[in-house]
Design a protein around this motif. Structure first.
Motif, PDB file in Angstrom:
ATOM      1  N   UNK A   1       0.835  -1.198   0.000  1.00 31.35           N
ATOM      2  CA  UNK A   1       0.000   0.000   0.000  1.00 31.35           C
ATOM      3  C   UNK A   1       0.874   1.253   0.000  1.00 31.35           C
ATOM      4  N   UNK A   2       0.318   2.335  -0.511  1.00 30.62           N
ATOM      5  CA  UNK A   2       0.973   3.645  -0.416  1.00 30.62           C
ATOM      6  C   UNK A   2       0.404   4.448   0.755  1.00 30.62           C
ATOM      7  N   UNK A   3      -0.504   3.850   1.501  1.00 28.36           N
ATOM      8  CA  UNK A   3      -1.181   4.524   2.612  1.00 28.36           C
ATOM      9  C   UNK A   3      -0.694   3.948   3.942  1.00 28.36           C
ATOM     10  N   UNK A   4       0.269   4.623   4.566  1.00 27.15           N
ATOM     11  CA  UNK A   4       0.825   4.140   5.829  1.00 27.15           C
ATOM     12  C   UNK A   4      -0.247   4.083   6.919  1.00 27.15           C
ATOM     13  N   UNK A   5      -1.081   5.102   6.990  1.00 25.22           N
ATOM     14  CA  UNK A   5      -2.116   5.158   8.027  1.00 25.22           C
ATOM     15  C   UNK A   5      -3.052   3.949   7.937  1.00 25.22           C
ATOM     16  N   UNK A   6      -3.333   3.526   6.725  1.00 20.40           N
ATOM     17  CA  UNK A   6      -4.187   2.355   6.528  1.00 20.40           C
ATOM     18  C   UNK A   6      -3.531   1.104   7.095  1.00 20.40           C
ATOM     19  N   UNK A   7      -2.247   0.952   6.847  1.00 22.25           N
ATOM     20  CA  UNK A   7      -1.514  -0.207   7.366  1.00 22.25           C
ATOM     21  C   UNK A   7      -1.425  -0.163   8.890  1.00 22.25           C
ATOM     22  N   UNK A   8      -1.211   1.018   9.437  1.00 21.37           N
ATOM     23  CA  UNK A   8      -1.114   1.165  10.893  1.00 21.37           C
ATOM     24  C   UNK A   8      -2.449   0.909  11.582  1.00 21.37           C
ATOM     25  N   UNK A   9      -3.550   1.180  10.904  1.00 21.37           N
ATOM     26  CA  UNK A   9      -4.878   1.011  11.497  1.00 21.37           C
ATOM     27  C   UNK A   9      -5.302  -0.456  11.584  1.00 21.37           C
ATOM     28  N   UNK A  10      -4.610  -1.326  10.878  1.00 20.66           N
ATOM     29  CA  UNK A  10      -4.951  -2.751  10.857  1.00 20.66           C
ATOM     30  C   UNK A  10      -4.314  -3.451  12.063  1.00 20.66           C
ATOM     31  N   UNK A  11      -5.149  -3.988  12.973  1.00 20.50           N
ATOM     32  CA  UNK A  11      -4.643  -4.643  14.181  1.00 20.50           C
ATOM     33  C   UNK A  11      -3.817  -5.894  13.887  1.00 20.50           C
ATOM     34  N   UNK A  12      -3.999  -6.463  12.706  1.00 24.34           N
ATOM     35  CA  UNK A  12      -3.229  -7.650  12.326  1.00 24.34           C
ATOM     36  C   UNK A  12      -1.739  -7.332  12.242  1.00 24.34           C
ATOM     37  N   UNK A  13      -1.418  -6.109  11.848  1.00 25.84           N
ATOM     38  CA  UNK A  13      -0.018  -5.696  11.730  1.00 25.84           C
ATOM     39  C   UNK A  13       0.504  -5.280  13.098  1.00 25.84           C
ATOM     40  N   UNK A  14       1.409  -6.074  13.644  1.00 23.55           N
ATOM     41  CA  UNK A  14       1.890  -5.834  15.006  1.00 23.55           C
ATOM     42  C   UNK A  14       3.261  -5.158  15.056  1.00 23.55           C
ATOM     43  N   UNK A  15       4.025  -5.270  13.970  1.00 24.73           N
ATOM     44  CA  UNK A  15       5.378  -4.709  13.946  1.00 24.73           C
ATOM     45  C   UNK A  15       5.469  -3.652  12.855  1.00 24.73           C
ATOM     46  N   UNK A  16       6.110  -2.542  13.192  1.00 25.06           N
ATOM     47  CA  UNK A  16       6.404  -1.507  12.196  1.00 25.06           C
ATOM     48  C   UNK A  16       7.910  -1.474  11.981  1.00 25.06           C
ATOM     49  N   UNK A  17       8.317  -1.657  10.709  1.00 23.92           N
ATOM     50  CA  UNK A  17       9.739  -1.570  10.347  1.00 23.92           C
ATOM     51  C   UNK A  17       9.962  -0.384   9.439  1.00 23.92           C
ATOM     52  N   UNK A  18      11.052   0.365   9.693  1.00 26.36           N
ATOM     53  CA  UNK A  18      11.328   1.570   8.918  1.00 26.36           C
ATOM     54  C   UNK A  18      12.755   1.552   8.366  1.00 26.36           C
ATOM     55  N   UNK A  19      12.851   1.615   7.031  1.00 28.55           N
ATOM     56  CA  UNK A  19      14.165   1.774   6.392  1.00 28.55           C
ATOM     57  C   UNK A  19      14.110   2.916   5.380  1.00 28.55           C
ATOM     58  N   UNK A  20      13.298   3.922   5.695  1.00 29.95           N
ATOM     59  CA  UNK A  20      13.252   5.119   4.866  1.00 29.95           C
ATOM     60  C   UNK A  20      14.557   5.900   5.017  1.00 29.95           C
ATOM     61  N   UNK A  21      14.671   6.988   4.274  1.00 29.56           N
ATOM     62  CA  UNK A  21      15.807   7.876   4.503  1.00 29.56           C
ATOM     63  C   UNK A  21      15.702   8.451   5.907  1.00 29.56           C
ATOM     64  N   UNK A  22      16.841   8.799   6.482  1.00 28.89           N
ATOM     65  CA  UNK A  22      16.905   9.199   7.886  1.00 28.89           C
ATOM     66  C   UNK A  22      15.955  10.341   8.226  1.00 28.89           C
ATOM     67  N   UNK A  23      15.814  11.310   7.338  1.00 28.84           N
ATOM     68  CA  UNK A  23      15.004  12.490   7.652  1.00 28.84           C
ATOM     69  C   UNK A  23      13.520  12.155   7.783  1.00 28.84           C
ATOM     70  N   UNK A  24      13.077  11.004   7.276  1.00 31.09           N
ATOM     71  CA  UNK A  24      11.665  10.624   7.355  1.00 31.09           C
ATOM     72  C   UNK A  24      11.383   9.637   8.489  1.00 31.09           C
ATOM     73  N   UNK A  25      12.416   9.086   9.084  1.00 29.03           N
ATOM     74  CA  UNK A  25      12.235   7.946   9.986  1.00 29.03           C
ATOM     75  C   UNK A  25      11.478   8.298  11.265  1.00 29.03           C
ATOM     76  N   UNK A  26      11.843   9.393  11.909  1.00 28.59           N
ATOM     77  CA  UNK A  26      11.237   9.725  13.203  1.00 28.59           C
ATOM     78  C   UNK A  26       9.724   9.893  13.088  1.00 28.59           C
ATOM     79  N   UNK A  27       9.276  10.529  12.018  1.00 29.80           N
ATOM     80  CA  UNK A  27       7.842  10.744  11.833  1.00 29.80           C
ATOM     81  C   UNK A  27       7.106   9.409  11.725  1.00 29.80           C
ATOM     82  N   UNK A  28       7.676   8.478  10.952  1.00 26.65           N
ATOM     83  CA  UNK A  28       7.060   7.169  10.802  1.00 26.65           C
ATOM     84  C   UNK A  28       7.001   6.409  12.112  1.00 26.65           C
ATOM     85  N   UNK A  29       8.076   6.476  12.891  1.00 25.60           N
ATOM     86  CA  UNK A  29       8.112   5.774  14.176  1.00 25.60           C
ATOM     87  C   UNK A  29       7.089   6.369  15.141  1.00 25.60           C
ATOM     88  N   UNK A  30       6.982   7.677  15.168  1.00 28.18           N
ATOM     89  CA  UNK A  30       5.995   8.333  16.046  1.00 28.18           C
ATOM     90  C   UNK A  30       4.575   7.859  15.712  1.00 28.18           C
TER      91      UNK A  30
END
Length: 387
Positions: A71-100
């Motif tokens: 998906x191109x919609x991160x919020x959609x993936x985060x809203x799904x309770x089935x997904x328990x782990x979030x992994x981030x390998x974006x560029x450094x400047x985008x990482x903190x926002x995704x983790x938050x």
């Protein structure tokens, strides 16, 4: 026996590192081997959902590796309770926002380093995950390289006696892009985009030094931008604003001196892209990515300085290979398996976001040392939640 499927959000895996090491050689490989076996005999199988900004690339990547979810919609993936782990390998400047966002959604966090663009942000991310009761980890792959695992075996055995010094050489020539295409992304050489070899490699040196040799007390570092202009992915010339080489010296609390040269502007004349030489009172070793060789005190030849005659010695012949003695898996995959076991079965795991913050601290101190042209002490980093 029970098989656990666990949804894993993989954000940013369309990049070189995310695709090759984390998706293909880790998650896909784990799925192909039938999952990760737990101590009780149960099995964990990661079920990835690929997240990114390029729809066509995500679809292509998923289809190539038998993955049905993207998906191109991160919020959609985060809203799904089935997904328990979030992994981030974006560029450094985008990482903190995704983790938050992932912490707010109650996901366990696993991410590439650096975890943020500055120490304050990195500590805050650790605190947020801790306060939310979420398990978290940061990639520290070099601890699981076969060469460094052999080196750790030597250290634990007491082979070196008293360790005196360590010399680390890392790097290779990254083409400028004029007559041959550069093999690293152009943002690596733009400071404003989070580039620079200090912020890229010193977080690695932080955990390698700490886990193998001891706690760093102080740092002296000088960086350089040896290649001032490069060509980007579109063939357009740009100014390199980030350092492409760094020369650091680390004094450890136990008295060991570590020197680490890191460069994307060096041509390789050594056994591997990374070599670590350890010299001790009883013996020495040189480790690369996969191999490790040793020279014990009793096997040390007597070197004679005489520049008036051709060198009669073949110094490389006086070293012995450390045997494999075990099967070594991909370093990234090994750590992925550890984190999956940590999340599902609560197996011990200490390579958390706070450990990642220490790496950012070392990079910042190295940059400060370079700017101020002096030694800088390394204070202890604390997570207020666990302090």
């Amino acid at each position: 026996m029970v098989t656990h499927k666990i949804g894993v959000i993989m954000n940013g895996v369309t990049g070189r590192m995310g695709t090759n090491q984390h998706l293909i050689r880790s998650i896909v490989a784990i799925r192909e081997q039938g999952g990760v076996e737990l101590a009780n005999g149960n099995t964990v199988i990661p079920d990835p959902i690929l997240v990114g900004r390029r729809e066509a690339r995500l679809e292509e990547l998923a289809a190539s590796h038998g993955i049905t979810r993207w998906t191109t919609n991160l919020e959609e993936a985060l809203a799904d309770d089935y997904n328990q782990i979030y992994f981030d390998s974006q560029t450094t400047v985008r990482r903190a926002e995704g983790i938050r966002k992932a912490v707010a959604a109650g996901k366990h966090i696993y991410c590439e380093k650096p975890t943020a663009t500055n120490l304050e942000e990195a500590i805050k991310l650790s605190e947020l995950a801790t306060e939310a009761g979420l398990k978290n980890g940061v990639v520290q792959d070099k601890l699981y390289l076969p060469g460094l695992m052999k080196l750790k075996r030597l250290i634990d055995s007491g082979f070196f006696g008293e360790i005196l010094s360590v010399r680390m050489e890392f790097g290779y020539w990254v083409f400028e892009g004029d007559w041959q295409e550069g093999q690293r992304p152009s943002w690596n050489y733009r400071k404003e985009d989070g580039g620079g070899i200090i912020v890229d490699m010193f977080p690695h040196w932080s955990y390698v030094i700490q886990h193998l040799f001891g706690t760093i007390r102080s740092v002296s570092c000088i960086g350089a931008t040896h290649i001032p202009k490069r060509l980007d992915e579109k063939g357009e010339t740009y100014k390199a604003t980030a350092d492409d080489a760094a020369y650091g010296t680390f004094e450890l609390e136990n008295g060991i001196i570590v020197q680490a040269n890191s460069s994307w502007a060096v041509r390789v004349n050594r056994d591997d892209l990374l070599t670590v030489q350890v010299d001790g009172t009883e013996g020495s070793a040189v480790a690369g990515l996969r191999d490790c060789k040793v020279q014990h005190r009793v096997n040390t030849p007597k070197a004679v300085w005489n520049p008036d005659i051709p060198n009669p010695f073949k110094f490389q012949d006086d070293w012995l290979d450390v045997p494999e003695n075990q099967v070594f898996d991909n370093a990234f995959k090994v750590q992925w398996e550890m984190f999956l076991k940590h999340v599902v079965a609560d197996e011990p795991y200490d390579l958390d976001l706070m450990e990642g913050a220490k790496g950012i601290q070392l990079a910042e101190i190295a940059l400060q040392s370079w700017e101020e042209r002096r030694w800088v002490d390394v204070p202890k980093v604390k997570n207020k939640v666990n302090a």
